[in-house]
Write a protein that holds these residues in place. Structure first.
Motif, short mmCIF file in Angstrom:
data_model
loop_
_atom_site.label_atom_id
_atom_site.label_comp_id
_atom_site.label_asym_id
_atom_site.label_seq_id
_atom_site.Cartn_x
_atom_site.Cartn_y
_atom_site.Cartn_z
N ASP A 1 0.86 -1.18 0.00
CA ASP A 1 0.00 0.00 0.00
C ASP A 1 0.89 1.23 0.00
O ASP A 1 1.48 1.58 1.02
CB ASP A 1 -0.92 0.00 1.23
CG ASP A 1 -1.99 1.10 1.13
OD1 ASP A 1 -1.78 2.06 0.37
OD2 ASP A 1 -3.02 0.98 1.81
N ALA A 2 0.99 1.88 -1.15
CA ALA A 2 1.92 3.00 -1.33
C ALA A 2 1.40 4.28 -0.70
O ALA A 2 2.11 5.29 -0.68
CB ALA A 2 2.18 3.23 -2.81
N GLN A 3 0.16 4.26 -0.20
CA GLN A 3 -0.44 5.50 0.29
C GLN A 3 -0.71 5.48 1.79
O GLN A 3 -1.36 6.38 2.30
CB GLN A 3 -1.75 5.78 -0.46
CG GLN A 3 -1.57 6.11 -1.93
CD GLN A 3 -0.72 7.32 -2.17
OE1 GLN A 3 0.22 7.28 -2.97
NE2 GLN A 3 -0.98 8.41 -1.48
N LYS A 4 -0.26 4.45 2.49
CA LYS A 4 -0.60 4.36 3.90
C LYS A 4 0.62 4.06 4.76
O LYS A 4 1.46 3.23 4.41
CB LYS A 4 -1.66 3.27 4.10
CG LYS A 4 -2.33 3.32 5.45
CD LYS A 4 -3.43 2.26 5.55
CE LYS A 4 -4.63 2.64 4.71
NZ LYS A 4 -5.70 1.62 4.77
N TRP A 5 0.70 4.76 5.90
CA TRP A 5 1.73 4.50 6.92
C TRP A 5 1.01 3.80 8.07
O TRP A 5 0.14 4.39 8.71
CB TRP A 5 2.35 5.81 7.38
CG TRP A 5 3.70 5.67 8.01
CD1 TRP A 5 4.53 4.57 7.97
CD2 TRP A 5 4.41 6.66 8.76
NE1 TRP A 5 5.69 4.83 8.65
CE2 TRP A 5 5.64 6.10 9.13
CE3 TRP A 5 4.10 7.97 9.13
CZ2 TRP A 5 6.58 6.81 9.88
CZ3 TRP A 5 5.04 8.67 9.87
CH2 TRP A 5 6.26 8.11 10.24
N ALA B 1 -6.69 1.78 13.76
CA ALA B 1 -7.25 3.10 14.10
C ALA B 1 -6.17 4.18 14.04
O ALA B 1 -6.48 5.38 13.95
CB ALA B 1 -7.87 3.08 15.49
N TYR B 2 -4.90 3.76 14.06
CA TYR B 2 -3.79 4.71 14.03
C TYR B 2 -2.96 4.60 12.75
O TYR B 2 -1.78 4.93 12.74
CB TYR B 2 -2.93 4.55 15.28
CG TYR B 2 -3.68 4.99 16.52
CD1 TYR B 2 -3.88 6.33 16.79
CD2 TYR B 2 -4.22 4.06 17.41
CE1 TYR B 2 -4.60 6.75 17.89
CE2 TYR B 2 -4.93 4.47 18.54
CZ TYR B 2 -5.11 5.82 18.77
OH TYR B 2 -5.83 6.24 19.86
N ASP B 3 -3.59 4.11 11.68
CA ASP B 3 -2.94 4.17 10.37
C ASP B 3 -3.11 5.58 9.81
O ASP B 3 -4.16 6.21 9.99
CB ASP B 3 -3.58 3.17 9.40
CG ASP B 3 -3.26 1.72 9.76
OD1 ASP B 3 -2.38 1.50 10.62
OD2 ASP B 3 -3.88 0.82 9.18
N PHE B 4 -2.10 6.06 9.13
CA PHE B 4 -2.13 7.40 8.55
C PHE B 4 -1.98 7.33 7.03
O PHE B 4 -1.26 6.48 6.51
CB PHE B 4 -1.01 8.29 9.13
CG PHE B 4 -1.30 8.80 10.51
CD1 PHE B 4 -1.24 7.95 11.61
CD2 PHE B 4 -1.63 10.12 10.71
CE1 PHE B 4 -1.53 8.41 12.89
CE2 PHE B 4 -1.91 10.61 11.99
CZ PHE B 4 -1.86 9.75 13.08
N GLY C 1 -8.50 7.02 9.47
CA GLY C 1 -9.88 6.77 9.90
C GLY C 1 -10.43 7.87 10.78
O GLY C 1 -9.92 9.00 10.79
N ALA C 2 -11.47 7.54 11.51
CA ALA C 2 -12.09 8.51 12.42
C ALA C 2 -11.16 8.81 13.60
O ALA C 2 -10.38 7.96 14.02
CB ALA C 2 -13.41 7.95 12.94
N LEU C 3 -11.27 10.02 14.11
CA LEU C 3 -10.42 10.41 15.24
C LEU C 3 -10.78 9.57 16.48
O LEU C 3 -11.95 9.43 16.82
CB LEU C 3 -10.63 11.89 15.53
CG LEU C 3 -9.47 12.59 16.23
CD1 LEU C 3 -8.23 12.60 15.35
CD2 LEU C 3 -9.86 14.01 16.60
N THR C 4 -9.78 9.03 17.13
CA THR C 4 -10.00 8.20 18.32
C THR C 4 -10.27 9.09 19.54
O THR C 4 -9.96 10.29 19.53
CB THR C 4 -8.78 7.34 18.61
OG1 THR C 4 -7.68 8.20 18.93
CG2 THR C 4 -8.43 6.46 17.42
N ASP D 1 -10.75 17.68 16.20
CA ASP D 1 -11.46 17.01 15.11
C ASP D 1 -10.56 16.45 14.02
O ASP D 1 -11.04 16.04 12.96
CB ASP D 1 -12.49 17.97 14.50
CG ASP D 1 -11.86 19.24 13.96
OD1 ASP D 1 -10.62 19.32 13.94
OD2 ASP D 1 -12.60 20.14 13.56
N ALA D 2 -9.24 16.44 14.24
CA ALA D 2 -8.35 15.87 13.24
C ALA D 2 -7.00 15.59 13.88
O ALA D 2 -6.71 16.10 14.97
CB ALA D 2 -8.18 16.85 12.07
#
Lengths: 86, 288
Positions: free
Chosen positions: B47-51, B66-69, B107-110, B236-237
């Motif tokens: 996945d070249a677009q996700k850390w 939940a903590y993927d960026f 994803g959504a903010l934890t 919120d982000a």
């Protein structure tokens, strides 16, 4: 290698569409702006010289082709963030 | 007459075998462990677009993912994506920033990220970052749950051109709800230098529980502290490498090795464990 690309705001909409079509890479919503407010700049590691030459074929963009500049060596001076910074 | 010459060498720092285990196995309070040198964290072939977060059981009981960026503002290829440099999974790999690049939570903010800035949430935390400073420092917001506006709820960690670092929180109501905690030149960052930095606070006990450790396993208190606002507005982000509005991104030629978050103020024992582990993971001497 990162390449810095600058273009005039007057062709921004057209340039963004052409850039996405040629490179597959979207230009971010908030690029850096020149201090005179007339141009934008982004850095890219995907955009090649071939992409850039293809970009300039478009009629509207061609008219401003000389104002589209690239720099591979250094981060150009005189560019600012328009997002509020405190 | 004969004589012998004894070569005198500067003692070298010997680094042991590489260790790529998640940080949570030595410090249980780990929430996320994002690292450019781990193939489980970033692999452009997958996945070249996700850390991705490699901490399988985040301490706040959220899912690992939940903590993927995202690289950049979203999951598409864009000029705001940091560039991964080096071999996937190699100890010397890194993300390079060009002055307009950052990572945005996928994803959504934890709950933890929503309330990181609140004293009412009793949310202690420590943020870790491993990086190489560029040749020219510039104002940069390197972690943000708030945007650059004075009253936006959340917090922002800031690097100043003189090498100072500070963070501020806001409760979303007034400018007086903003506080500064500044490392006033006691250890200003130097250009073109590698750093492992941990910065933490217990927002319910801000006057007595803060930590900053820069290339050290010994934490110090922040220089100035103030009262954390008790406002109830959530952030919120969450953005790494800029503020939450993508403003003031990390400067050109900044290299990010990793971002790490823990839900406690780390003590010296844990700072030491983490410094040793990341030295082995990156095969890099983080001594000052």
């Amino acid at each position: 290698m990162t390449q810095f690309i600058t273009w005039p705001k007057t062709i921004d909409t057209k340039f963004r569409a052409a850039y996405l079509a040629k490179t597959g890479e979207k230009i971010q919503d908030t690029p850096l702006e020149s201090e005179d407010g007339l141009s934008y700049m982004v850095g890219s590691s995907r955009c090649t010289d071939q992409h850039l030459s293809e970009l300039k074929v478009d009629t509207e963009i061609t008219a401003k082709a000389d104002d589209i500049k690239t720099n591979k060596d250094a981060y150009p001076d005189g560019w600012v963030q328009k997002v509020v910074v405190i | 007459m004969s004589f012998s010459i004894h070569a005198h060498r500067t003692p070298s720092f010997k680094i042991g075998p590489r260790n790529t285990n998640p940080l949570g196995d030595i410090v249980a309070s780990c929430i996320f462990d994002l690292d450019a040198t781990l193939s489980d964290s970033f692999d452009s072939g997958v996945d070249a677009q996700k850390w991705k977060n490699v901490e399988t059981t985040p301490a706040d009981s959220e899912a690992q993912t939940a903590y993927d960026f995202d690289l950049g503002a979203d999951s598409g290829a864009s000029t705001d994506d940091p560039t991964h440099v080096g071999t996937i999974g190699a100890a010397d790999a890194y993300f390079e920033h060009d002055g307009g690049d950052f990572f945005d939570l996928n994803g959504a903010l934890t709950t933890a990220l929503k309330t990181l800035h609140k004293s009412s949430s009793n949310q202690a935390f420590t943020l870790g970052i491993a990086f190489r400073a560029p040749a020219t420092l510039a104002t940069a917001h390197f972690f943000g749950t708030a945007d650059g506006a004075t009253n936006d709820p959340g917090l922002i960690f800031v690097l100043q051109p003189d090498g100072d670092i500070w963070f501020r929180t806001s409760d979303g109501s007034t400018r007086t709800g903003m506080i500064f905690m500044k490392n006033d030149g006691t250890f200003p960052l130097q250009p073109s230098t590698n750093y492992l930095m941990f910065m933490g606070a217990d927002t319910a006990n801000i006057g007595s529980s803060t930590v900053i450790a820069i290339n050290s396993s010994t934490g110090a208190a922040w220089d100035n502290t103030d009262t954390i606002p008790t406002g109830s507005t959530d952030a919120d982000a969450c953005v790494l490498g800029a503020n939450s509005a993508f403003g003031a991104p990390l400067p050109n030629q900044w290299r990010t090795y990793g971002f790490y978050l823990f839900n406690e103020v780390l003590n010296d024992t844990k700072l030491g464990l983490l410094k040793d582990r990341l030295t082995l993971r990156h095969q890099r001497n983080y001594n000052a």
